[in-house]
Design an enzyme around this catalytic site. Sequence first.
Site, mmCIF file in Angstrom:
data_model
loop_
_atom_site.group_PDB
_atom_site.id
_atom_site.type_symbol
_atom_site.label_atom_id
_atom_site.label_comp_id
_atom_site.label_asym_id
_atom_site.label_seq_id
_atom_site.Cartn_x
_atom_site.Cartn_y
_atom_site.Cartn_z
ATOM 1 N N ASN A 147 0.851 -1.175 0.000
ATOM 2 C CA ASN A 147 0.000 0.000 0.000
ATOM 3 C C ASN A 147 0.895 1.236 0.000
ATOM 4 O OD1 ASN A 147 -2.115 1.871 0.390
ATOM 5 N ND2 ASN A 147 -1.948 1.661 2.608
ATOM 6 N N ASP A 170 -6.766 5.615 -10.114
ATOM 7 C CA ASP A 170 -8.206 5.414 -10.250
ATOM 8 C C ASP A 170 -8.925 6.736 -9.979
ATOM 9 O OD1 ASP A 170 -10.922 4.639 -9.960
ATOM 10 O OD2 ASP A 170 -10.287 2.617 -9.416
ATOM 11 N N GLU A 246 -3.753 4.833 -22.351
ATOM 12 C CA GLU A 246 -3.786 6.230 -22.777
ATOM 13 C C GLU A 246 -4.406 6.355 -24.167
ATOM 14 O OE1 GLU A 246 -0.766 10.076 -23.149
ATOM 15 O OE2 GLU A 246 -0.078 8.201 -22.226
#
Length: 264
Positions: A147, A170, A246
């Site tokens: 994390n 995100d 992308e």
Amino acid sequence: MSQPASAQPDTARQDTETPLDLSGFRTKPVSFVRRSGRLTDKQKRLWAERRTAYVVDVPRAIARTSVHPGYVLDAAAIFGRTAPLVVEIGSGLGDAVVGAASTDPGRDYLAVEVYQPGLVHTIARAERAGTALGRDGLPNLRLVQANAAELLDTTVPAGSVDELWVFFPDPWHKARHHKRRLVTAEFAALAVRVLRPGGTLRLATDWAEYAEQMIEVLEADENLVNAHGPGARAPRFERRVLTGFERKAHDAGREIADLAYVRR
């Protein structure tokens, strides 16, 4: 690639034996959402054969992707040298970090990702890149499964990072999910902690509203300066490879926003 036998810091630099007070463990948003993924037999073999050449085994607190707060990463020991350090948060399948590490041997690259399939893809890309260069993998690339917030808070030494990358996090585009976004005032403070003075935080997103939030959050931190002027977006970062993700964003009509902030 040489085996990073000294990937763990000296015991004098860490305390992973003292009992922890974890009453508030992960009360804040993490840098990911839980997902599962299966490895193919080929991926399992690659993971078994090459993970130790790339993956830094950090001691855990409780969760599988946690990092014990007593552990301090020693980049010089991990890479076997002292060089400018670039850290990518959420490296995904490794497109950006492998592309950069393979063309920029003077810097060391640390990719932070929680999903094992992404880490395996990154290793596979690194192996192919190394072969193309006539090398045994990429000696200037290491991976950490963790994390990101915990890693930036306690694991990475303060002032040790030359560049910190956050590419296409995100967007959590629904309003009720905005609280899950990675780039917050708390994240800005963590970025400031790990960046050296003059170091650069680079970000990219294909979600216009998130880009505006990033600008608002980062410019509210007095220790960060927009490299291109207040409120400005940066030119496309030349060391960020063009990915399929992308291209899909462009095809969908979404503009890519690059941002760059310098640590005072």
